[in-house]
Write an enzyme that holds these catalytic residues in place. Structure first.
Site, PDB file in Angstrom:
ATOM      1  N   SER A  80       0.868  -1.182   0.000  1.00 33.76           N
ATOM      2  CA  SER A  80       0.000   0.000   0.000  1.00 33.76           C
ATOM      3  C   SER A  80       0.901   1.227   0.000  1.00 33.76           C
ATOM      4  CB  SER A  80      -0.869  -0.012   1.261  1.00 33.76           C
ATOM      5  OG  SER A  80      -1.443   1.254   1.471  1.00 33.76           O
TER       6      SER A  80
ATOM      7  N   TYR B 283      -2.287  -0.988  10.220  1.00 30.37           N
ATOM      8  CA  TYR B 283      -2.387  -1.325   8.790  1.00 30.37           C
ATOM      9  C   TYR B 283      -1.121  -0.861   8.061  1.00 30.37           C
ATOM     10  CZ  TYR B 283      -4.070  -1.332   3.955  1.00 30.37           C
ATOM     11  OH  TYR B 283      -4.204  -1.548   2.596  1.00 30.37           O
TER      12      TYR B 283
END
Ligand code: NAP
Length: 250
Positions: free
Chosen positions: A158, A171
């Site tokens: 990401s 995350y």
């Protein structure tokens, strides 16, 4: 690297005869990739935790002319123990004898809190599902990947796994770790056949994105089926020798 994977074009049977396991194939990007890979000839193993959702993907693939019949591998990455990982590997071993592609796509977002406020139990859950389970699945499937002539492992990163940003908590940290896991695996196999790379999908219209950005205009986002060229590139024969890299799908 000679190819920009985002602009990669390919034959409509580019993944023929490849056996590919996709985690989190019940929804979002994993589901779109499973459908597309099957359409390109791959024997897809659909991993997930929700059987009815997986069966819908299975049925959709069965409806694609010329797509090999897929398989379903049910494993909850939050609660799986070493026995469940071994059972999954044994069932792939007995059905196929090898694995040509492994796409680590399943992840959870957790909550968007500051480090100061982040709940420690949630932190462990996100790190477990996104990192530890990815490690465990890789480890148990490596013998089957070594049976392939051209094995490829894809990890899903990401943008917040490359540059720290506020309120992305566990995350973001899990995605930094994912980049690290990919690089360590790639360097351990730098003289062998196995390649390992990361893909950052970029902003994509899925449930996870909606949870992270509930107020944004979803129509401005790419659909999962529009970002798959980099995945196909890394799963197919044209990326032989490409390893230890991190790509953007958009
Ligand atoms: P998604 O729509 O939420 O799909 C996530 C998938 O992971 C689902 O199939 C889900 O299963 C599965 N999963 C979650 N927890 C699991 C568990 N404990 N055991 C087994 N399966 C589990 O997310 P997505 O947006 O497609 O994300 C796919 C990947 O891209 C993720 O790694 C994500 O971090 C990354 N990513 C996405 C974006 C974006 O904008 N969408 C951007 C950057 C990176 P269920 O169907 O059962 O929930």
């Amino acid at each position: 690297m000679s190819t920009d994977p985002r602009a990669y074009t390919y034959a409509d049977d580019i993944l023929k005869d490849r056996i590919i396991l996709i985690t989190g194939a019940s929804d979002g990007i994993g589901k779109a990739l499973a459908l597309h890979a099957a359409d390109l000839g791959a024997q897809v193993i659909l991993h997930g935790r929700n059987v009815p959702k997986l069966e819908k993907v299975y049925d959709a693939i069965e409806g694609i002319d010329s797509a090999p019949r897929p398989s379903i591998a049910v494993l909850d990455l939050e609660s799986a123990n070493s026995e469940s990982y071994t059972t999954l590997a044994q069932s792939i071993e007995s059905e196929f004898g090898r694995l040509d592609g492994l796409v680590h796509n399943a992840s959870i977002l957790g909550e968007r809190y500051s480090i100061e406020q982040y709940d420690a139990v949630l932190w462990q859950k996100v790190m477990h599902v996104n990192v530890t389970a990815t490690f465990a699945l890789t480890q148990v499937l490596l013998p089957l990947l070594h049976e392939s002539q051209d094995p490829s492992v894809i990890f899903t990163s990401s943008g917040v796994g490359r540059e720290g940003k506020p309120y992305w908590g566990a995350y973001a940290v899990s995605k930094f770790a994912t980049e690290g896991l990919s690089q360590v695996l790639a360097s351990e196999h730098s003289h062998g056949k196995l390649r390992a790379n990361c893909i950052n999908p970029g902003a994509t219209r899925t449930s996870m994105r909606l949870a992270a950005y509930p107020a944004e205009d979803r129509d401005l986002l790419k659909r999962p089926d529009e970002i798959l060229a980099a995945y196909v590139y890394l799963l197919g024969p044209d990326s032989k020798g490409v390893t230890g890299e991190s790509f953007d799908a958009q």
